[in-house]
Motif scaffolding. Sequence first.
Motif, mmCIF file in Angstrom:
data_model
loop_
_atom_site.group_PDB
_atom_site.id
_atom_site.type_symbol
_atom_site.label_atom_id
_atom_site.label_comp_id
_atom_site.label_asym_id
_atom_site.label_seq_id
_atom_site.Cartn_x
_atom_site.Cartn_y
_atom_site.Cartn_z
ATOM 1 N N UNK A 54 0.828 -1.212 0.000
ATOM 2 C CA UNK A 54 0.000 0.000 0.000
ATOM 3 C C UNK A 54 0.856 1.253 0.000
ATOM 4 N N UNK A 55 1.912 1.247 0.829
ATOM 5 C CA UNK A 55 2.796 2.411 0.861
ATOM 6 C C UNK A 55 3.490 2.623 -0.466
ATOM 7 N N UNK A 56 3.933 1.517 -1.088
ATOM 8 C CA UNK A 56 4.607 1.633 -2.382
ATOM 9 C C UNK A 56 3.648 2.148 -3.451
ATOM 10 N N UNK A 57 2.413 1.651 -3.461
ATOM 11 C CA UNK A 57 1.436 2.122 -4.433
ATOM 12 C C UNK A 57 1.121 3.600 -4.230
ATOM 13 N N UNK A 58 1.018 4.011 -2.957
ATOM 14 C CA UNK A 58 0.766 5.423 -2.680
ATOM 15 C C UNK A 58 1.895 6.295 -3.176
ATOM 16 N N UNK A 59 3.145 5.832 -2.986
ATOM 17 C CA UNK A 59 4.300 6.599 -3.443
ATOM 18 C C UNK A 59 4.338 6.682 -4.959
ATOM 19 N N UNK A 60 4.013 5.580 -5.638
ATOM 20 C CA UNK A 60 4.002 5.572 -7.101
ATOM 21 C C UNK A 60 2.910 6.501 -7.630
ATOM 22 N N UNK A 61 1.729 6.449 -7.003
ATOM 23 C CA UNK A 61 0.612 7.269 -7.467
ATOM 24 C C UNK A 61 0.888 8.756 -7.316
ATOM 25 N N UNK A 62 1.780 9.129 -6.378
ATOM 26 C CA UNK A 62 2.024 10.543 -6.091
ATOM 27 C C UNK A 62 2.978 11.200 -7.076
ATOM 28 N N UNK A 63 3.727 10.408 -7.856
ATOM 29 C CA UNK A 63 4.703 10.989 -8.775
ATOM 30 C C UNK A 63 4.055 11.217 -10.137
ATOM 31 N N UNK A 64 4.588 12.158 -10.934
ATOM 32 C CA UNK A 64 4.044 12.364 -12.282
ATOM 33 C C UNK A 64 4.107 11.074 -13.099
ATOM 34 N N UNK A 65 3.024 10.745 -13.731
ATOM 35 C CA UNK A 65 2.967 9.500 -14.489
ATOM 36 C C UNK A 65 2.741 8.277 -13.628
ATOM 37 N N UNK A 66 2.470 8.500 -12.335
ATOM 38 C CA UNK A 66 2.311 7.377 -11.418
ATOM 39 C C UNK A 66 1.134 6.489 -11.757
ATOM 40 N N UNK A 67 0.040 7.072 -12.219
ATOM 41 C CA UNK A 67 -1.142 6.282 -12.576
ATOM 42 C C UNK A 67 -0.812 5.319 -13.720
ATOM 43 N N UNK A 68 -0.027 5.803 -14.695
ATOM 44 C CA UNK A 68 0.381 4.931 -15.796
ATOM 45 C C UNK A 68 1.260 3.791 -15.280
ATOM 46 N N UNK A 69 2.181 4.120 -14.363
ATOM 47 C CA UNK A 69 3.034 3.087 -13.783
ATOM 48 C C UNK A 69 2.201 2.055 -13.037
ATOM 49 N N UNK A 70 1.198 2.534 -12.286
ATOM 50 C CA UNK A 70 0.331 1.607 -11.561
ATOM 51 C C UNK A 70 -0.449 0.715 -12.522
ATOM 52 N N UNK A 71 -0.862 1.300 -13.650
ATOM 53 C CA UNK A 71 -1.568 0.502 -14.655
ATOM 54 C C UNK A 71 -0.647 -0.588 -15.208
ATOM 55 N N UNK A 72 0.625 -0.243 -15.418
ATOM 56 C CA UNK A 72 1.588 -1.240 -15.896
ATOM 57 C C UNK A 72 1.818 -2.324 -14.845
ATOM 58 N N UNK A 73 1.901 -1.909 -13.569
ATOM 59 C CA UNK A 73 2.060 -2.883 -12.488
ATOM 60 C C UNK A 73 0.855 -3.820 -12.444
ATOM 61 N N UNK A 74 -0.339 -3.231 -12.552
ATOM 62 C CA UNK A 74 -1.555 -4.036 -12.522
ATOM 63 C C UNK A 74 -1.593 -5.008 -13.699
#
Length: 276
Positions: A61-81
């Motif tokens: 959860x902490x890692x996902x929150x950190x990824x979501x907070x950076x520019x382009x984080x949503x795209x990175x999360x989509x790639x992780x998913x």
Amino acid sequence: MSGLEERVDDAERSVRRASDNPIVRAVARSGYVASALLRGMIGVLALLLAAHVDGPAPGASGAFGAIAAVPGGVLLLALVAGGNGALFLWLLIQGALVDDGELLERWRQRLVFWGRGAVYGVIGLAAVRFALGAHAVDADARRAASRELLEVPGGQVAVVLVGAVVLIVGASMVWLGASRRFVKTIRLPDDARRRRAVLVLGAIAYVAQGATVLLVGGTLLVAAWTVDATRIGGLDEALADFPSTPFGQALLIAIGVGWILAGLYALVRARIARTA
């Protein structure tokens, strides 16, 4: 041969053809790359916690929150998913295709594949939630839910059972790393130096992750024994008090470095994982 048997054989042949497709293999390998990103982030967050830097706590959860907070984080999360989802499906298929003569060994291997797949599936779903704007559960709400769990009849027993399962998983990971049994899932390089590097990196990755999982399981058992709802949770809760304990900072640094190396191993594994 009955019509049902023929349909089962046709389905298995179709699955095997899909499994042999280079595109399908490449998509499955992308799951290891996504896994590497997550492991590396957890390691970095653990190091930040050791340095008393405020920010997201270690854990998925902490890692996902950190990824979501950076520019382009949503795209990175989509790639992780997407990567974890692909790996989830791939491991389900590989488990179904296990063809061992011994019935017990065949199902043991299947359960290992499907258990690993379930982990990646849960991580993928969590990444989707964060990509869609979800946030980690509020600490007060989580503690309230944990308190209710401990207070209901059988709640402590349930926490003990979960903790025991987590301990078994952690111990298995440590054993896989220490015994180097993980080599069955990869193709070792022919070069002797590269082979040694992969073995050392893989052993450290499995032991580091397994030790952390053992810590989470132990925390759950302590929570059930002391009826302390604040200790129920994942990696975030298990590491929260480390900086204030003797040798806690050194242990956090070791955990952080171990998870970063686990991320590096996941990248290597994306190339050398057995996909057939």
